[in-house]
Motif scaffolding. Structure first.
Motif, PDB file in Angstrom:
ATOM      1  N   GLU A 263       2.276  -4.126  -4.314  1.00  0.00           N
ATOM      2  CA  GLU A 263       1.912  -2.839  -4.910  1.00  0.00           C
ATOM      3  C   GLU A 263       3.048  -1.826  -4.791  1.00  0.00           C
ATOM      4  O   GLU A 263       3.304  -1.057  -5.714  1.00  0.00           O
ATOM      5  N   ASP A 264       3.720  -1.844  -3.642  1.00  0.00           N
ATOM      6  CA  ASP A 264       4.788  -0.874  -3.391  1.00  0.00           C
ATOM      7  C   ASP A 264       5.982  -1.626  -2.788  1.00  0.00           C
ATOM      8  O   ASP A 264       5.989  -1.918  -1.589  1.00  0.00           O
ATOM      9  N   PRO A 265       6.979  -1.968  -3.589  1.00  0.00           N
ATOM     10  CA  PRO A 265       8.113  -2.745  -3.071  1.00  0.00           C
ATOM     11  C   PRO A 265       8.829  -2.082  -1.897  1.00  0.00           C
ATOM     12  O   PRO A 265       9.243  -2.764  -0.954  1.00  0.00           O
ATOM     13  N   MET A 266       8.958  -0.751  -1.931  1.00  0.00           N
ATOM     14  CA  MET A 266       9.656  -0.074  -0.837  1.00  0.00           C
ATOM     15  C   MET A 266       8.859  -0.173   0.460  1.00  0.00           C
ATOM     16  O   MET A 266       9.427  -0.260   1.552  1.00  0.00           O
ATOM     17  N   ALA A 267       7.522  -0.181   0.345  1.00  0.00           N
ATOM     18  CA  ALA A 267       6.686  -0.360   1.536  1.00  0.00           C
ATOM     19  C   ALA A 267       6.834  -1.772   2.079  1.00  0.00           C
ATOM     20  O   ALA A 267       6.863  -1.983   3.301  1.00  0.00           O
TER      21      ALA A 267
END
Length: 686
Positions: free
Chosen positions: A576-580
């Protein structure tokens, strides 16, 4: 009625020196109509194969597909070279148009039911066809290519897969263009002498040249070209400037606005996962690794974590040394990423009594190029002869004939060594033309390889020699190792020529070649002082060799963290959130706050615009092979042993993808390697 645009013959008819394209006869505007014509011609050729009323044979189906699309291959090679090495707004606009168009074209071919029926019939009967080993490999490659293009899916699934591939092609082009815009659009102009504290002359000259390119005469420019940003971070005594430059370097692709890549990454990962599911794989990594030496994500992560544990322990010790030096200087700040290179260089200077600045005058670009060619001559009996006054695709590009022991020209090699704003960052090898022995429709009996290397070394001021760091010199050897893989190729079929091998084998020829840079007799002969011409003193040479594993923890942590994040992205079913996810992975493995990934997600071009998705690990997998392979030479007592060099040429550099990589490596070495030699090479052995 509007006339059809004329097709520039120079795009298809390469009548320059020894079959080189006539680059100066090709305009940016020529590509669009040429692509339309070449795509139509290739589609017609493929349709003729699919509609052939005769029963399928290897010759009328596989060979026919191998030689189809020659004009498309030519215009594509010229275009993608320009898009990567000398781009502009016109080329970038066309790239955004061509990438999805090419995807649509190959999706139609890959799902053609009549065409796949012919390939499938040959595949099912393969054991009865009397095929050679190379022919069996070529047939397998075609069959698997059709399957992964969706040939066995129903029509709705095929249409969805085609739409995904088209979108991925567009996103990949946009990703790379965004990184280039962030890199070329940023500079830090310095005019005050105090701001230049600590910078050696070679770096000042490169920064002055970069400033002049930007219309800032008399100033100095820090740019995001690796050949400037890394030495600036190493030598600058102004911590606030190092932090400013590092922040810009780390933020490429994550600057908000039109060049921000984070949404592109999220969409690409979702589409890749959907692709894998459509084709029956649990994850994208499982799909990508199926035809590699590693085979499974578990095998990849097993190697990476085995190395990580040793690397992070070493990095913690290196960080403690840096912290002690910071305290010794009377400073009280923690070790941050913009500090590491600076203080590591000071520690190296203390520990080994030499600095990068002391070493650099001995590493002239011209001499290192000569060293590259000399090693190739000693190992493989070839000679590189520069051809002057032959126009290439940029005035800086140099052209060489590669000749065998009889003096016959076996390949052409182009060297493009200097950074410029129109060139994407990094270093790479590619081909205008690959070696093979098939008869083409134009009557040619096979083709001779035309290979090029692209680097991004800082261009010196007019009349000054270009000086390299040791890492730069390794890069030059690395890319020429790839070039040799293309130039020494000796196969029949284009699809398995040269670097047409599995991703985790393709780095073996390049990484192995790096070893010969630091062979003492090579360094003694070619590492000569830029002003005096004197060879590198033995004492300095000894220090350089003894310091080979200095900072090994930092270097390995930078790389391995990037590879682990790549694998995490492509082994999960949702991101959902690549940076996460990036932060989560780095937290789980204990990434030191003082080091960052070599390629943070928003500018990780290898995996989002460079073909290394779920494959960045392959540099390390190949390093297991290259360390073991060079050990074979060391065991003979002669690193140029002729018999072993001949085996290396036959089974590694010339074999291409005509043989299974495990089998061809065993034919060279007699066995498969363990990671021990690689760990020892990196200085991480227990």
């Amino acid at each position: 009625m509007t006339a059809e645009p004329a097709i520039a013959p120079a795009l298809f008819q390469w009548t320059g020196h020894e079959g080189l394209p006539r680059f100066t006869a090709i305009r940016d505007e020529d590509f669009a109509p040429a692509f339309d014509a070449a795509l139509a011609e290739h589609a017609a050729e493929v349709t003729a194969v699919a509609e052939n009323p005769e029963a399928p044979t290897f010759e009328n189906t596989v060979v026919a597909l191998e030689i189809a699309g020659d004009t498309l291959s030519r215009v594509s090679a010229l275009f993608w070279n320009r898009a990567g090495a000398h781009t502009n707004d016109t080329i970038q606009a066309l790239e955004r148009e061509i990438a999805p168009k090419m995807s649509r074209h190959y999706s139609r071919i890959g799902t053609d039911p009549k065409l796949f029926a012919r390939i499938d019939a040959l595949w099912q009967a393969r054991e009865t066809l009397g095929l050679t080993l190379e022919q069996m490999r070529v047939l397998e490659r075609h069959w698997k290519g059709f399957v992964k293009s969706g040939a066995r899916l129903d029509k709705p699934a095929q249409d969805r897969l085609a739409a995904i591939n088209e979108r991925l092609a567009s996103l990949s082009a946009a990703f790379g263009q965004n990184v280039l815009k962030d890199e070329s659009g940023w500079s830090l102009i310095l005019k005050d002498e105090a701001e230049l504290a600590g910078l050696p002359d070679f770096l000042r000259e490169s920064m002055a040249a970069a400033a002049r390119e930007r219309g800032e005469e008399g100033a100095y420019a820090v740019t995001l070209s690796r050949s400037i940003i890394e030495p600036f971070l190493t030598f600058s005594e102004r911590r606030y400037l190092r932090e400013q430059a590092f922040a810009a370097w780390a933020a490429r692709g994550a600057n908000e606005g039109p060049t921000d890549n984070r949404d592109i990454v999220r969409e690409m990962l979702a589409l890749r996962t959907e692709t894998a599911g459509l084709l029956g794989y649990k994850t994208f990594a499982a799909m990508k690794l199926e035809d590699t030496m590693a085979k499974t994500p578990e095998a990849v992560n097993g190697l990476l974590m085995q190395v990580w544990d040793k690397a992070v322990a070493r990095a913690r010790a290196e960080e403690a040394d840096i912290a002690a030096l910071i305290a010794e200087e009377g400073r009280n700040h923690p070790v941050m990423p913009w500090d590491w290179r600076h203080y590591a260089e000071k520690i190296r200077a203390q520990r080994f009594a030499f600095s990068e600045a002391e070493l650099k005058p001995y590493l002239q670009l011209e001499k290192i190029i000569e060293a590259c060619f000399d090693v190739a001559g000693r190992l493989f009996g070839i000679e590189a002869v520069e051809v002057k006054d032959v126009p290439a695709y940029h005035p800086d590009v140099r052209v060489f004939e590669i000749r065998d022991r009889t003096g016959a020209v076996i390949a052409l090699f182009l060297g493009d060594y200097f950074a410029r704003p129109s060139k994407r960052s990094g270093a790479w090898m590619s081909a205008f033309q690959s070696q093979h022995r098939l008869r083409l429709k134009n009557g040619a009996e096979g083709e001779r390889p035309i290979i090029y290397n692209v680097c991004n070394f800082a261009k010196p001021s007019e009349g000054k020699p270009a000086l390299l760091s040791l890492d730069d010199a390794r890069t030059l050897f690395h890319e020429f190792g790839h070039a040799l893989h293309g130039m020494l190729s000796d196969v029949t079929y284009p699809s398995v020529s040269g670097t047409g091998v599995s991703r985790d084998f393709v780095e073996l020829p390049s990484q192995l070649y790096e070893h010969w840079l630091t062979v003492p007799e090579i360094l003694k002969h070619y590492a000569r002082h830029v002003e005096t011409g004197e060879p590198m003193p033995q004492a300095l040479l000894d220090k350089v060799l003894s310091a080979r594993n200095f900072n090994a923890g930092f270097n390995t942590v930078e790389f391995t963290s990037s590879a682990l994040v790549d694998m995490a992205f492509h082994t999960r079913t949702t991101v959902e959130d690549p940076m996460a996810v990036q932060a989560e992975v780095l937290g789980e493995i204990g990434m030191p706050a003082s080091i960052v990934m070599r390629h943070a997600t928003p500018h990780f071009q290898h995996i989002f615009s460079g073909g290394y998705s779920a494959g960045y690990y392959s540099y390390m997998w190949s390093e297991v092979l290259d360390a073991d392979a060079f050990a074979a030479f060391e065991e003979t007592g002669n690193v140029f042993d002729p018999a072993l060099a001949e085996r290396l040429k036959t089974h590694v550099y010339a074999a291409g993808g005509a043989v299974d990589p495990e089998e061809t490596y065993k034919a060279f070495r007699g066995r498969l390697p363990s990671p021990d030699a690689m760990l020892a090479k990196r200085g991480l052995a227990a």
